[in-house]
Design an enzyme around this catalytic site. Sequence first.
Site, PDB file in Angstrom:
ATOM      1  N   SER A   1       0.770  -0.780   0.029  1.00 46.54           N
ATOM      2  CA  SER A   1       0.174  -0.184  -0.225  1.00 46.54           C
ATOM      3  C   SER A   1       0.958   1.259  -0.165  1.00 46.54           C
ATOM      4  CB  SER A   1      -0.710   0.080   0.998  1.00 46.54           C
ATOM      5  OG  SER A   1      -2.041   0.946   1.638  1.00 46.54           O
TER       6      SER A   1
ATOM      7  N   ASP B   1      -2.088   1.666  -3.761  1.00 48.27           N
ATOM      8  CA  ASP B   1      -2.429   0.190  -4.219  1.00 48.27           C
ATOM      9  C   ASP B   1      -4.382   0.541  -4.671  1.00 48.27           C
ATOM     10  OD1 ASP B   1      -3.108   0.628  -1.363  1.00 48.27           O
ATOM     11  OD2 ASP B   1      -3.371  -2.220  -0.917  1.00 48.27           O
TER      12      ASP B   1
ATOM     13  N   ASP C   1      -6.820   2.456  -2.854  1.00 50.99           N
ATOM     14  CA  ASP C   1      -8.193   2.173  -1.622  1.00 50.99           C
ATOM     15  C   ASP C   1      -8.374   2.507  -0.880  1.00 50.99           C
ATOM     16  OD1 ASP C   1      -5.349   1.477   0.480  1.00 50.99           O
ATOM     17  OD2 ASP C   1      -6.449  -0.571   0.691  1.00 50.99           O
TER      18      ASP C   1
ATOM     19  N   PRO D   1      -0.790   2.110  16.647  1.00 55.06           N
ATOM     20  CA  PRO D   1       0.220   1.754  16.469  1.00 55.06           C
ATOM     21  C   PRO D   1      -0.227   1.324  14.985  1.00 55.06           C
ATOM     22  CG  PRO D   1      -0.743   0.371  17.270  1.00 55.06           C
ATOM     23  CD  PRO D   1      -1.116   1.392  18.224  1.00 55.06           C
TER      24      PRO D   1
ATOM     25  N   THR E   1       1.481  -2.089  10.070  1.00 53.59           N
ATOM     26  CA  THR E   1       2.446  -2.413   9.409  1.00 53.59           C
ATOM     27  C   THR E   1       4.347  -2.272   9.495  1.00 53.59           C
ATOM     28  OG1 THR E   1       2.153  -0.757   7.150  1.00 53.59           O
ATOM     29  CG2 THR E   1       0.928  -2.471   7.696  1.00 53.59           C
TER      30      THR E   1
ATOM     31  N   ARG F   1       2.103   5.950  15.454  1.00 51.75           N
ATOM     32  CA  ARG F   1       0.813   7.837  14.701  1.00 51.75           C
ATOM     33  C   ARG F   1       0.319   8.485  15.568  1.00 51.75           C
ATOM     34  NH1 ARG F   1       0.573   6.100   9.160  1.00 51.75           N
ATOM     35  NH2 ARG F   1       1.113   4.200   8.825  1.00 51.75           N
TER      36      ARG F   1
END
Length: 493
Positions: A68, A281, A283, A448, A451, A456
């Site tokens: 992504s 990707d 999305d 968290p 990935t 964040r």
Amino acid sequence: MTITVFAEAGNLGLEKFPRKDSELIQYGTAGFRAKSDILDYVIFRMGLLAVLRSKAKKATIGLMITASHNPEPDNGVKLVDPHGEMLEHTWESLATRLANATDSELKNVLADIVKTEGIDLSKPASVFVGRDTRVSSLRLSDAALNGIKALKGETKDYGVVTTPMLHFFVTCQNTGGRYGTPTEEGYFSKLSTTFKKLQGQKTTPGNYTPNILFDGANGVGAIKMKQLKKYLDNSINIEIFNQGSGELNHKCGADYVKVQQCAPDGVPLLVNARCVTVDGDADRLLYFYTDESNMFHLLDGDRIATLVAGYLMDLVKESKLKINLGLVQTAYANGSSTDYIANTLPSDQRAAVTRLADLIDVINETVGDALSDMLLVEVVLRARGWNIQDWRKAYTDLPNRQLKVVVKDRRAIETTDAERKCEKPSGLQDTIDSLVAKFKNGRAFVRPSGTEDIVRVYAEADTQANTDLLAALVAQSVHKMAGGIGELPPIPH
């Protein structure tokens, strides 16, 4: 019986895809993600698991190779369940267990999954495979295909597609074509046919103009937008930038624009031009523009959701149907009721009902889809007669800021209350609460990444300066209390 079947499959290709890395890897909401050079064995094993999942569900399963919005050197894999949904939560732990098994344990772990899940190995298996544009994706896709074939699963390799397209294909296949045709042409035709119908006559109402500058993030979104344009004919003008000559997601794409709060490189800064950006990707979708004062304005997922929800509410009122918005996006229910209603309602109500039904066909119901969502937004903006400035004026956002804090292990952070409260490490939430209390209209939370080993930070306050300060103070607290790596996040001057 189970062990015998796996024994007949030989060593399952372990000589080609041995486990390379001793570090534990965990399947999360976005599947597995890591540096691409260690993922071959993981994705081979997800090919094996996809076959078992297909046999268990007696349906086609999807397997997507993508990371992504992550940088180009990363990659990942996720499985798609029969109706386009994410992999069932209980199977996430099975995926984690299988990925972390030693080579010598692999057959026994597979046998245990078969036993505990009551899988009939005599059933057929079907797996649809797709990948993004990363250099490593073709190699990793080959690993997945090898895993599927090792357990004698049937495969359909779609090659380079967006993640939402693969979700669409899987859903179409498992609904016997009722949702659509599981091909690229089927996907593009479904979206474009209804979009052109909804756009109606050629005259453009109000302040709306059918022109878009599109940031493709140098990924698959750019490739597929080129194809979609051919189906849209002249119903909308889309100029595509970051088409793939640059590095994927580098200073472009939705994540970059959202976090940095600035326009992506490679897209011309035309005053008040309506701009769209997608991630690697495709999305995720964001809108943005730059005004006469060269000020950047972002219209994010919240803006998109409120725009669409408001329009749907108006259509429901016009139709005088006694339904709630949850039903509006259920294609099968709405389709079965439209024929009945269309023959009994006055013409103005029939028009609203028809528009509701058509809107559903523009929406990719299986998953968030940047291309589908963009068409939906354009339909609503045109119906409202709004340009992008009109849209932004619908309500005023509080200033906000997102930051990332690199940590040793993202699992040090545990959250609750829809990720708005931090349970671990102990004391961090109390620290955040005390910081928030010092700012007017203050709000902040941490979560968290699913990935990467980053946390964040999100913050809001009454002014941008206060927002930036609150975000930095929370980021420093995360760094100190949750194992931050590198220098302490700076305080803005």
